[in-house]
Design a protein around this motif. Structure first.
Motif, PDB file in Angstrom:
ATOM      1  N   GLN A 229      26.513   7.930  45.064  1.00  0.00           N
ATOM      2  CA  GLN A 229      25.834   7.524  46.381  1.00  0.00           C
ATOM      3  C   GLN A 229      26.909   7.803  47.579  1.00  0.00           C
ATOM      4  N   ASP A 251      30.891   5.198  45.046  1.00  0.00           N
ATOM      5  CA  ASP A 251      29.918   4.209  45.124  1.00  0.00           C
ATOM      6  C   ASP A 251      28.762   4.450  44.159  1.00  0.00           C
ATOM      7  N   VAL A 252      28.242   3.596  43.671  1.00  0.00           N
ATOM      8  CA  VAL A 252      27.190   3.979  42.409  1.00  0.00           C
ATOM      9  C   VAL A 252      26.473   2.792  42.515  1.00  0.00           C
ATOM     10  N   ALA A 253      25.114   3.006  41.695  1.00  0.00           N
ATOM     11  CA  ALA A 253      24.402   1.687  41.685  1.00  0.00           C
ATOM     12  C   ALA A 253      24.827   0.848  40.620  1.00  0.00           C
ATOM     13  N   ASP A 254      24.461  -0.410  40.714  1.00  0.00           N
ATOM     14  CA  ASP A 254      24.822  -1.369  39.624  1.00  0.00           C
ATOM     15  C   ASP A 254      24.400  -0.924  38.237  1.00  0.00           C
ATOM     16  N   MET A 255      25.518  -0.492  37.379  1.00  0.00           N
ATOM     17  CA  MET A 255      25.198   0.259  35.862  1.00  0.00           C
ATOM     18  C   MET A 255      26.039  -0.165  35.042  1.00  0.00           C
ATOM     19  N   CYS A 260      28.813   4.988  34.155  1.00  0.00           N
ATOM     20  CA  CYS A 260      30.047   5.407  34.887  1.00  0.00           C
ATOM     21  C   CYS A 260      30.883   6.501  34.311  1.00  0.00           C
ATOM     22  N   PHE A 284      35.142   2.977  40.589  1.00  0.00           N
ATOM     23  CA  PHE A 284      33.795   2.772  40.720  1.00  0.00           C
ATOM     24  C   PHE A 284      33.333   1.386  41.217  1.00  0.00           C
ATOM     25  N   GLU A 285      32.414   1.351  42.163  1.00  0.00           N
ATOM     26  CA  GLU A 285      31.967   0.381  42.836  1.00  0.00           C
ATOM     27  C   GLU A 285      30.732   0.157  43.355  1.00  0.00           C
ATOM     28  N   CYS A 286      29.998  -0.976  43.479  1.00  0.00           N
ATOM     29  CA  CYS A 286      28.880  -0.808  43.922  1.00  0.00           C
ATOM     30  C   CYS A 286      29.007  -1.650  45.561  1.00  0.00           C
ATOM     31  N   ASN A 287      28.635  -0.844  46.531  1.00  0.00           N
ATOM     32  CA  ASN A 287      28.946  -1.528  47.878  1.00  0.00           C
ATOM     33  C   ASN A 287      30.081  -2.529  47.859  1.00  0.00           C
TER      34      ASN A 287
END
Length: 299
Positions: A229, A251-255, A260, A284-287
């Motif tokens: 993202q 930034d990635v979606a919750d996964m 990842c 890697f993180e989600c917001n």
């Protein structure tokens, strides 16, 4: 992705031969310079002496940089070659400054010069320097440290050509002032080329991004990877001539972590394809970050 390392192609034998050649040239040119009265020949001899020292430093640095990583030096001693390049170039700059001073005194008080002997000795130096540059040429294209040593030899070859031309002018036309003039030209060339290497080496030590890498373009390319993202807080630097390191927040979606890892592999492949980057660290993180600038500035 496996980490790969490019090894300098210049062999120990090549370095050893160039050291012997330079020591031989130094002795011949110092004796020839004293006997002929040529300052440019003596300046060439001093340059050759620095060449021999530079190549020894190059060899030591290559050995140090090849040592494995340890708990104390987790990156190994790869930057030993960068330090050696700076040391070699700084030596050349010092020699250039010395030659400027000597040329100034020779302009003010010209001395008789034996042009024939000057030509003969310079020809010997030229042959040896050409052999040395050929031995180091391939390695100089891949390694900054070897490039600094190569520059020593290449500039000496040019110096020898200049001394030969000067010797011809003195022998046939008795133009004594051309000797210090050639010395000034040689010194200016040495200093100019040395500063270029110092500038590049300092950029590596200061962890500057390689000049051929555009961070916005890298960010744009990585954000095309499915699942990514946003790419932010990017750091790119060179450990030495061969190893480029990259780290960033992704930034990635919750996964799950397994997903990842798939994204990480694609990012690594793209970085290797774009800039042959083989050392990649991704967070890697989600917001998680409130500030998502390309480069993070600590407040």
């Amino acid at each position: 992705m496996a980490h790969t390392h490019a090894e300098p192609s210049t062999s120990t034998t090549s370095l050893f031969v160039t050291v012997l050649l330079n020591l031989l040239i130094t002795v011949v040119e110092i004796v020839g310079g004293i006997l002929s009265g040529s300052l440019s020949l003596i300046s060439d001899a001093l340059h050759n002496l620095s060449d021999g020292v530079a190549i020894i430093i190059t060899y030591i640095a290559m050995k140090l940089s090849a040592r494995p990583n340890t708990e104390r030096y987790t990156f190994g001693l790869k930057r030993a070659e960068i330090l050696a390049a700076i040391l070699n170039s700084a030596t050349l700059i010092g020699i250039g400054a010395f030659l400027f001073e000597e040329a100034y005194h020779r302009f003010r008080a010209p001395e008789p010069i034996a042009g024939g002997l000057m030509i003969a000795v310079a020809l010997t130096g030229l042959v040896a320097n050409v052999i040395g540059t050929l031995l180091l040429r391939q390695g100089s294209q891949q390694n900054m440290n070897i490039r600094a040593a190569y520059l020593h030899l290449f500039s000496d070859a040019i110096s020898s050509v200049a001394v030969i031309i000067g010797g011809l002018a003195i022998y046939f036309f008795d133009i004594a002032w051309i000797d210090p003039l050639l010395t000034v030209i040689i010194a200016a060339y040495i200093i100019y080329e040395s500063f270029a290497i110092v500038r590049e080496a300092v950029n590596v030590l200061l962890m500057g991004a390689p000049s051929d890498i555009s961070l916005p373009q890298v960010q744009q390319a990585l954000e095309t990877v499915p699942g990514v993202q946003n790419i932010h807080h990017v750091h790119v630097w060179r450990m030495n001539d061969q190893d480029i390191h990259f780290e960033a927040h992704v930034d990635v979606a919750d996964m799950p972590v397994s997903q990842c890892q798939q994204i990480a592999r694609q990012i690594e492949e793209k970085l290797h394809e774009l800039h042959e980057i083989t050392h990649v660290t991704l967070q890697f993180e989600c917001n998680a970050c409130s500030v998502k600038g390309l480069v993070y500035n600590h407040q």
